[in-house]
Motif scaffolding. Structure first.
Motif, PDB file in Angstrom:
ATOM      1  N   LEU A   1       0.778  -1.644   0.355  1.00 21.69           N
ATOM      2  CA  LEU A   1       0.036   0.001   0.067  1.00 21.69           C
ATOM      3  C   LEU A   1       1.411   1.238   0.138  1.00 21.69           C
ATOM      4  O   LEU A   1       1.637   1.310   0.289  1.00 21.69           O
ATOM      5  CB  LEU A   1      -0.922  -0.297   1.671  1.00 21.69           C
ATOM      6  CG  LEU A   1      -1.769  -0.943   1.498  1.00 21.69           C
ATOM      7  CD1 LEU A   1      -2.374  -1.097   2.698  1.00 21.69           C
ATOM      8  CD2 LEU A   1      -2.648  -0.886   0.829  1.00 21.69           C
ATOM      9  N   VAL A   2       0.805   2.457  -0.583  1.00 20.52           N
ATOM     10  CA  VAL A   2       1.131   3.543  -0.963  1.00 20.52           C
ATOM     11  C   VAL A   2       0.249   4.573  -0.609  1.00 20.52           C
ATOM     12  O   VAL A   2      -0.559   4.272  -1.572  1.00 20.52           O
ATOM     13  CB  VAL A   2       1.775   3.636  -2.003  1.00 20.52           C
ATOM     14  CG1 VAL A   2       2.964   5.460  -2.213  1.00 20.52           C
ATOM     15  CG2 VAL A   2       3.093   2.739  -2.129  1.00 20.52           C
ATOM     16  N   LEU A   3      -0.203   5.175   0.176  1.00 16.08           N
ATOM     17  CA  LEU A   3      -0.907   6.180   0.610  1.00 16.08           C
ATOM     18  C   LEU A   3      -0.383   8.057   0.176  1.00 16.08           C
ATOM     19  O   LEU A   3       0.689   7.756   1.282  1.00 16.08           O
ATOM     20  CB  LEU A   3      -1.603   6.380   2.256  1.00 16.08           C
ATOM     21  CG  LEU A   3      -2.300   6.975   2.695  1.00 16.08           C
ATOM     22  CD1 LEU A   3      -4.062   7.066   1.686  1.00 16.08           C
ATOM     23  CD2 LEU A   3      -3.358   6.585   3.947  1.00 16.08           C
ATOM     24  N   THR A   4      -0.800   8.522  -0.268  1.00 15.19           N
ATOM     25  CA  THR A   4      -0.532   9.952  -0.232  1.00 15.19           C
ATOM     26  C   THR A   4      -1.768  10.718  -0.021  1.00 15.19           C
ATOM     27  O   THR A   4      -2.444  10.519  -0.521  1.00 15.19           O
ATOM     28  CB  THR A   4       0.080   9.740  -1.294  1.00 15.19           C
ATOM     29  OG1 THR A   4       1.014   8.994  -2.332  1.00 15.19           O
ATOM     30  CG2 THR A   4       0.604  11.452  -1.629  1.00 15.19           C
ATOM     31  N   VAL A   5      -1.450  11.535   0.868  1.00 15.03           N
ATOM     32  CA  VAL A   5      -2.292  12.491   1.745  1.00 15.03           C
ATOM     33  C   VAL A   5      -1.783  14.270   1.723  1.00 15.03           C
ATOM     34  O   VAL A   5      -0.791  13.905   2.138  1.00 15.03           O
ATOM     35  CB  VAL A   5      -2.663  12.133   3.337  1.00 15.03           C
ATOM     36  CG1 VAL A   5      -3.794  13.008   3.769  1.00 15.03           C
ATOM     37  CG2 VAL A   5      -2.730  10.493   3.331  1.00 15.03           C
ATOM     38  N   PRO A   6      -2.530  14.308   0.601  1.00 10.99           N
ATOM     39  CA  PRO A   6      -2.320  16.780   1.172  1.00 10.99           C
ATOM     40  C   PRO A   6      -2.208  16.708   2.172  1.00 10.99           C
ATOM     41  O   PRO A   6      -2.323  15.884   3.420  1.00 10.99           O
ATOM     42  CB  PRO A   6      -3.630  17.272   0.532  1.00 10.99           C
ATOM     43  CG  PRO A   6      -4.610  16.202   0.123  1.00 10.99           C
ATOM     44  CD  PRO A   6      -4.296  14.571   0.713  1.00 10.99           C
ATOM     45  N   GLU A   7      -1.141  17.934   2.240  1.00 12.53           N
ATOM     46  CA  GLU A   7      -0.662  18.242   3.894  1.00 12.53           C
ATOM     47  C   GLU A   7      -1.811  18.863   5.418  1.00 12.53           C
ATOM     48  O   GLU A   7      -2.048  18.670   5.762  1.00 12.53           O
ATOM     49  CB  GLU A   7      -0.044  19.664   3.141  1.00 12.53           C
ATOM     50  CG  GLU A   7       1.457  19.091   2.796  1.00 12.53           C
ATOM     51  CD  GLU A   7       2.092  19.012   3.566  1.00 12.53           C
ATOM     52  OE1 GLU A   7       2.663  18.537   5.202  1.00 12.53           O
ATOM     53  OE2 GLU A   7       3.236  17.435   2.902  1.00 12.53           O
ATOM     54  N   ASP A   8      -3.122  18.841   3.643  1.00 18.46           N
ATOM     55  CA  ASP A   8      -4.093  19.376   5.195  1.00 18.46           C
ATOM     56  C   ASP A   8      -4.909  18.191   5.362  1.00 18.46           C
ATOM     57  O   ASP A   8      -5.420  18.500   6.157  1.00 18.46           O
ATOM     58  CB  ASP A   8      -5.272  20.469   4.439  1.00 18.46           C
ATOM     59  CG  ASP A   8      -5.649  20.416   3.282  1.00 18.46           C
ATOM     60  OD1 ASP A   8      -5.330  18.825   2.667  1.00 18.46           O
ATOM     61  OD2 ASP A   8      -6.455  20.298   3.045  1.00 18.46           O
ATOM     62  N   GLY A   9      -4.236  16.767   4.783  1.00 20.04           N
ATOM     63  CA  GLY A   9      -5.131  15.935   5.476  1.00 20.04           C
ATOM     64  C   GLY A   9      -4.670  15.134   6.545  1.00 20.04           C
ATOM     65  O   GLY A   9      -3.759  15.581   7.019  1.00 20.04           O
ATOM     66  N   ASP A  10      -5.016  14.860   7.356  1.00 21.69           N
ATOM     67  CA  ASP A  10      -5.365  13.497   8.093  1.00 21.69           C
ATOM     68  C   ASP A  10      -3.931  12.708   7.943  1.00 21.69           C
ATOM     69  O   ASP A  10      -5.416  10.858   7.907  1.00 21.69           O
ATOM     70  CB  ASP A  10      -6.383  13.790   9.501  1.00 21.69           C
ATOM     71  CG  ASP A  10      -5.551  12.734  10.797  1.00 21.69           C
ATOM     72  OD1 ASP A  10      -4.977  12.558  10.852  1.00 21.69           O
ATOM     73  OD2 ASP A  10      -6.807  13.148  11.537  1.00 21.69           O
ATOM     74  N   ALA A  11      -3.019  12.764   7.713  1.00 19.15           N
ATOM     75  CA  ALA A  11      -2.689  11.185   7.300  1.00 19.15           C
ATOM     76  C   ALA A  11      -3.247   9.603   8.015  1.00 19.15           C
ATOM     77  O   ALA A  11      -2.965   8.417   7.688  1.00 19.15           O
ATOM     78  CB  ALA A  11      -1.576  10.989   7.039  1.00 19.15           C
ATOM     79  N   LEU A  12      -3.002   9.892   9.874  1.00 16.49           N
ATOM     80  CA  LEU A  12      -2.978   8.949  10.188  1.00 16.49           C
ATOM     81  C   LEU A  12      -4.737   8.214  10.109  1.00 16.49           C
ATOM     82  O   LEU A  12      -4.864   7.514  10.523  1.00 16.49           O
ATOM     83  CB  LEU A  12      -3.091   9.429  11.912  1.00 16.49           C
ATOM     84  CG  LEU A  12      -3.013   8.017  13.186  1.00 16.49           C
ATOM     85  CD1 LEU A  12      -2.323   6.895  12.775  1.00 16.49           C
ATOM     86  CD2 LEU A  12      -3.228   9.011  13.961  1.00 16.49           C
ATOM     87  N   ARG A  13      -5.822   8.946  10.099  1.00 18.71           N
ATOM     88  CA  ARG A  13      -6.959   8.969  10.239  1.00 18.71           C
ATOM     89  C   ARG A  13      -7.015   8.195   8.810  1.00 18.71           C
ATOM     90  O   ARG A  13      -7.691   6.946   8.573  1.00 18.71           O
ATOM     91  CB  ARG A  13      -8.008   9.982  10.032  1.00 18.71           C
ATOM     92  CG  ARG A  13      -9.484   9.693   9.893  1.00 18.71           C
ATOM     93  CD  ARG A  13     -10.438   9.171  11.325  1.00 18.71           C
ATOM     94  NE  ARG A  13     -11.241   8.319  10.555  1.00 18.71           N
ATOM     95  CZ  ARG A  13     -11.847   7.266  10.591  1.00 18.71           C
ATOM     96  NH1 ARG A  13     -10.784   6.179  11.345  1.00 18.71           N
ATOM     97  NH2 ARG A  13     -12.638   7.026  10.082  1.00 18.71           N
TER      98      ARG A  13
END
Length: 96
Positions: free
Chosen positions: A58-70
């Protein structure tokens, strides 16, 4: 952008990849085969999956304003629902 990477040991990687892609295809932009899949979330996050005979990568990319942990929890929780016979799976999330 925050990038999280996990290698999930499972002999059913392709099945879980396809189930997750089909599950989210009604609400999100999804493309997949038996070996690879990409899901783009409304919040701009993206999940790229690769399945082989022993692992689901899995490779999960989250924008800076997002909640990566969630987002990690959401992805793992959904996969674990499909993997109920062997769940909880092991997610060794690390920064990519």
């Amino acid at each position: 952008m925050s990038v999280s990477v996990a290698r999930v040991p499972t002999l059913s990687a392709s099945r879980y990849l396809q189930q997750l892609a089909k599950h989210w295809s009604h609400k999100m932009e999804v493309s997949f085969t038996a070996e690879e899949g990409t899901i783009t979330f409304p919040n701009g996050a993206q999940l790229v999956m690769r399945a082989d005979s022993a692992t689901l990568d899995l490779v999960l990319t989250v924008p800076e304003d997002g909640d990566a942990l969630r987002m990690r929890e959401v992805v793992a929780g959904h996969i674990d629902r499909f993997a109920f016979r062997e769940a909880p799976l092991t997610y060794d999330w690390r920064e990519g």
